[in-house]
Design an enzyme around this catalytic site. Structure first.
Site, mmCIF file in Angstrom:
data_model
loop_
_atom_site.group_PDB
_atom_site.id
_atom_site.type_symbol
_atom_site.label_atom_id
_atom_site.label_comp_id
_atom_site.label_asym_id
_atom_site.label_seq_id
_atom_site.Cartn_x
_atom_site.Cartn_y
_atom_site.Cartn_z
ATOM 1 N N TYR A 19 -8.973 -65.110 13.620
ATOM 2 C CA TYR A 19 -7.767 -64.699 12.890
ATOM 3 C C TYR A 19 -8.131 -64.593 11.420
ATOM 4 O O TYR A 19 -8.472 -65.595 10.790
ATOM 5 C CB TYR A 19 -6.682 -65.742 13.130
ATOM 6 C CG TYR A 19 -5.344 -65.457 12.490
ATOM 7 C CD1 TYR A 19 -4.675 -64.263 12.724
ATOM 8 C CD2 TYR A 19 -4.730 -66.404 11.687
ATOM 9 C CE1 TYR A 19 -3.438 -64.008 12.160
ATOM 10 C CE2 TYR A 19 -3.482 -66.171 11.123
ATOM 11 C CZ TYR A 19 -2.848 -64.966 11.363
ATOM 12 O OH TYR A 19 -1.615 -64.724 10.814
ATOM 13 N N TYR A 173 3.183 -70.297 20.105
ATOM 14 C CA TYR A 173 2.292 -71.050 19.213
ATOM 15 C C TYR A 173 3.071 -71.820 18.157
ATOM 16 O O TYR A 173 2.920 -73.032 17.987
ATOM 17 C CB TYR A 173 1.297 -70.095 18.526
ATOM 18 C CG TYR A 173 0.424 -70.815 17.528
ATOM 19 C CD1 TYR A 173 -0.735 -71.442 17.938
ATOM 20 C CD2 TYR A 173 0.788 -70.919 16.187
ATOM 21 C CE1 TYR A 173 -1.521 -72.142 17.042
ATOM 22 C CE2 TYR A 173 0.013 -71.615 15.284
ATOM 23 C CZ TYR A 173 -1.137 -72.224 15.712
ATOM 24 O OH TYR A 173 -1.899 -72.941 14.829
ATOM 25 N N HIS A 174 3.937 -71.117 17.425
ATOM 26 C CA HIS A 174 4.653 -71.765 16.335
ATOM 27 C C HIS A 174 5.732 -72.721 16.835
ATOM 28 O O HIS A 174 6.188 -73.587 16.084
ATOM 29 C CB HIS A 174 5.253 -70.714 15.398
ATOM 30 C CG HIS A 174 4.219 -69.963 14.626
ATOM 31 N ND1 HIS A 174 3.844 -68.679 14.948
ATOM 32 C CD2 HIS A 174 3.457 -70.322 13.567
ATOM 33 C CE1 HIS A 174 2.898 -68.292 14.111
ATOM 34 N NE2 HIS A 174 2.653 -69.257 13.268
ATOM 35 N N LYS A 532 12.522 -74.030 -0.528
ATOM 36 C CA LYS A 532 11.251 -73.366 -0.228
ATOM 37 C C LYS A 532 11.171 -72.090 -1.059
ATOM 38 O O LYS A 532 11.719 -71.057 -0.677
ATOM 39 C CB LYS A 532 11.136 -73.040 1.262
ATOM 40 C CG LYS A 532 10.792 -74.265 2.105
ATOM 41 C CD LYS A 532 10.332 -73.901 3.490
ATOM 42 C CE LYS A 532 9.052 -73.106 3.525
ATOM 43 N NZ LYS A 532 7.874 -73.812 2.980
ATOM 44 N N ASP A 536 6.957 -68.096 1.944
ATOM 45 C CA ASP A 536 6.441 -68.968 2.998
ATOM 46 C C ASP A 536 7.574 -69.415 3.917
ATOM 47 O O ASP A 536 8.538 -70.025 3.479
ATOM 48 C CB ASP A 536 5.760 -70.190 2.358
ATOM 49 C CG ASP A 536 5.412 -71.261 3.378
ATOM 50 O OD1 ASP A 536 5.051 -70.900 4.515
ATOM 51 O OD2 ASP A 536 5.511 -72.448 3.038
ATOM 52 N N HIS A 538 7.024 -71.357 6.730
ATOM 53 C CA HIS A 538 6.692 -72.585 7.469
ATOM 54 C C HIS A 538 7.598 -73.705 6.962
ATOM 55 O O HIS A 538 7.290 -74.382 5.981
ATOM 56 C CB HIS A 538 5.223 -72.963 7.252
ATOM 57 C CG HIS A 538 4.270 -72.135 8.044
ATOM 58 N ND1 HIS A 538 3.495 -71.156 7.479
ATOM 59 C CD2 HIS A 538 3.973 -72.123 9.371
ATOM 60 C CE1 HIS A 538 2.759 -70.586 8.419
ATOM 61 N NE2 HIS A 538 3.029 -71.150 9.563
#
Length: 659
Positions: A19, A173-174, A532, A536, A538
């Site tokens: 990746y 995945y996340h 945040k 981003d 996340h």
């Protein structure tokens, strides 16, 4: 070897991917060609946050984010440069792109046509999973319903024009990185796939629907509990076969195959003793390769030092060599499934599958994955809180972090070049080339193409043909993003963190007492604004800090992701905050915090303590402290209760009379 001995027939190995993408299209192209020369067999493209969220590199929200977590792609010229000297007709390309998937696929098709490729032979995947973006990653643009429409527009278009292309990569995945249990990861991913297929049924002829089911792929996470993870993958295989057969009536077994790629768990990579991450990566790779029945079709491994910063080419090579040793030096690919009819494995698979079926039934009762987004988000935040609490208490051991912390200095992390630093000139270079691109294009052709895209969005036509036309005309990522935002509206996803007071007190008694004491001095509850800044998405860390602060008795304000420094400063002023906590994981902490701290002082809020968390090298932490940031936290600071006590101490030493 004697004449009577026959060497076992080996299975073909999975696709080897890394990746990758950073700085500029030119730098990323050099990286791709270098990796391919080392035996990598597929590309996995990482895009930067502006590209993922539909902004050009010169947009206000893009400042500090250009080229940080991936490659910036603003227009056809960038995509052309990204794949220079890489024949797309011969390549298997995975593009980790979601909200802007129609646009990036349009650019990819346009470049392939320029290369003279037969577009029907293009082979690869766009992730194109927006539901997990609302739950865990945050790079969405539009509300759920129009997002679902664009997902299935891509799928319907590829059925007709790109028959070898995977139009959607259901991404669990996340979900795991956001705290999902194995059962939740199974259920939420499968519910997403069902939501997509239910919508896609209305867009493709019935006789072609089974083939489209066969082209849905998955992208999963493999964590450190590798027996459980391997059983999870076997459960995925069984459940997907069951859903395809019973829910969608797919008779042909080849269209019911569970096809998946993997990135092993970056969340579990540690900043302390990072050399241990090499073992973690290997063990997690075994979880998705040992069982032939549930073996991945593509695997990409993180670099051992990703918890520290941007990996160097050598670090990525090390992860690629791990895959090659496993595939070519061992005898793994010579055997039938090693775990069939193993009673311990069968029991665990049944346990995971049954738990996932119960969760799936609950989501179906709510009307499916789109309508259950708020529910799934709150479940992930709760599960992640339990995971973090286990690490804090020591019930979950992480070697080098909460146990066996005595260590020798690592020679792998010393020296000036131990971590690669992104090119500080890359953003300026990208913006300059974007300006040149706009000046050189046929503006009338661009505006006509964008007008047709707006019309298609409005009247229900498939958005792919006008997106391809806009790409060829010279439109930019930001212009495509503005067009779909205008047509479908913007969206702010659920945070999963309620502001309501919590009854949770176990293990928090001392902190709650300290919060109550300082609140009494202040004459009101300690007010904590969590934000945040930047692009981003996340949000896991910010959510857990906000939730723990709430549980400790603080009055929290957390509005989620993608805030400008000005919006955060306004919240500090309007909420009359006592302390501000900011989470930035994209590497853009220096420019974003520089702007924010200047705004805080300009607004007369310089006395309010600011704390920052993220993947922040010590040199950068020193720069942040020099700007006036009160505390800097990195992944090694896993004790949330200690952070809560730090917040109390910061506020308690502020002069109460200033209130």
């Amino acid at each position: 070897m004697t004449d009577t001995q026959v060497r076992p027939q080996k299975d073909k190995p999975w696709l080897f991917r890394t990746y990758a993408g950073h700085s500029t299209a030119r730098a990323s192209n050099a990286l791709y060609r270098n990796n391919l020369s080392k035996g990598q067999t597929g590309l996995s493209v990482a895009f930067d946050l502006p590209t993922q969220t539909g902004y050009d590199s010169d947009h206000e929200l893009s400042k500090g984010e250009v080229g940080k977590v991936g490659v910036p792609i603003c227009h056809l010229g960038d995509m052309r440069l990204l794949f220079d000297q890489i024949p797309l007709e011969q390549m298997n390309t995975s593009m980790t792109i979601n909200a802007t998937a129609p646009w990036l696929l349009a650019l990819y098709i346009a470049v392939a046509e320029e290369q003279g490729a037969d577009v029907s032979q293009l082979n690869g995947t766009v992730q194109n999973d927006l539901i997990k973006e609302y739950l865990s990653r945050g790079t969405y643009i539009c509300p759920p319903q129009p997002s679902m429409r664009m997902i299935t527009d891509v799928a319907a278009y590829t059925r007709e024009h790109l028959p070898k292309w995977n139009p959607m990569n259901v991404c669990s995945y996340h979900l795991q990185e956001a705290g999902a249990t194995p059962q939740q990861e199974l259920a939420f991913a499968l519910a997403t796939a069902c939501a997509v297929l239910d919508d896609l049924k209305t867009k493709v002829p019935a006789e072609h629907f089974p083939q489209m089911v066969g082209r849905i792929s998955f992208f999963v996470n493999a964590g450190i509990r590798f027996v459980t993870e391997m059983c999870k993958m076997r459960a995925f295989v069984d459940l997907w076969d069951e859903i395809c057969r019973d829910r969608y009536g797919i008779d042909d077994p080849k269209f019911r195959r569970f096809r998946y790629g993997v990135q092993v768990n970056s969340l579990g990579l540690t900043e302390p003793q990072p050399e241990n991450n090499v073992y973690r990566i290997l063990i997690e790779a075994l979880a998705v390769t040992l069982s032939k029945k549930a073996r991945c079709r593509a695997l990409q491994l993180p670099a051992w030092n990703e918890a520290l910063g941007l990996p160097r080419p050598w670090d990525q090579q090390w992860s690629l060599r791990l895959q090659q040793v496993l595939a070519y030096e061992t005898d793994l690919l010579e055997y039938d499934d090693l775990f069939d009819n193993n009673p311990a494995i069968d029991r665990k698979v049944a346990e995971l599958a049954n738990g996932a079926r119960e969760e799936l039934a609950r989501i179906d009762e709510m009307g499916g994955a789109v309508k259950a987004i708020d529910y799934m988000k709150s479940r992930l935040v709760e599960a992640n809180a339990e995971r973090i609490a286990g690490i804090e208490t020591g019930d979950t051991i992480v070697v080098g972090v909460n146990k066996f912390t005595t260590t020798e200095p690592s020679p792998l992390t010393t020296g000036e070049d131990a971590i690669m630093v992104s090119d500080p000139e890359a953003e300026a270079d990208q913006i300059a080339r974007l300006t040149e691109w706009r000046a050189a294009r046929d503006e009338a052709a661009v505006q006509a193409a964008l007008a047709d895209l707006r019309a298609a969005a409005r009247d229900g036509r498939n958005v792919m043909p006008p997106s391809i036309a806009a790409a060829k005309a010279g439109a930019t990522t930001g212009e495509w993003g503005e067009t779909v935002r205008a047509a479908f509206g913007q969206y702010r996803g659920p945070t999963g963190v309620s502001r309501a007071p919590s009854n949770r007190t176990e293990g928090l008694e001392d902190v709650r007492e300290a919060v109550d004491a300082v609140s009494a001095k202040l004459g009101r509850k300690l007010k904590f604004v969590v934000g945040k800044p930047g692009l981003d998405g996340h949000s896991n860390g910010a959510e857990q800090i906000a939730a723990r602060a709430r549980d400790c008795g603080m009055d929290i304000a957390y509005e989620g992701i993608r805030l400008t420094p000005a919006e955060i400063v306004a919240a500090v002023r309007d909420e009359d905050a006592h302390v501000v906590g900011l989470s930035i994981l994209s590497g853009s902490h220096i420019p974003l915090m520089g702007d924010l701290m200047a705004l805080m002082r300009a607004e007369g809020l310089g006395h309010v303590p600011v704390i920052v968390g993220g993947i922040i090298p010590e040199d950068d932490a020193e720069r942040l402290r020099a700007m006036g940031v009160a505390r800097v936290y990195t992944p090694k600071d896993f004790k949330l209760n200690q952070i809560m006590m730090d917040i109390v101490a910061l506020v308690d030493r502020e002069p109460v009379a200033a209130e």
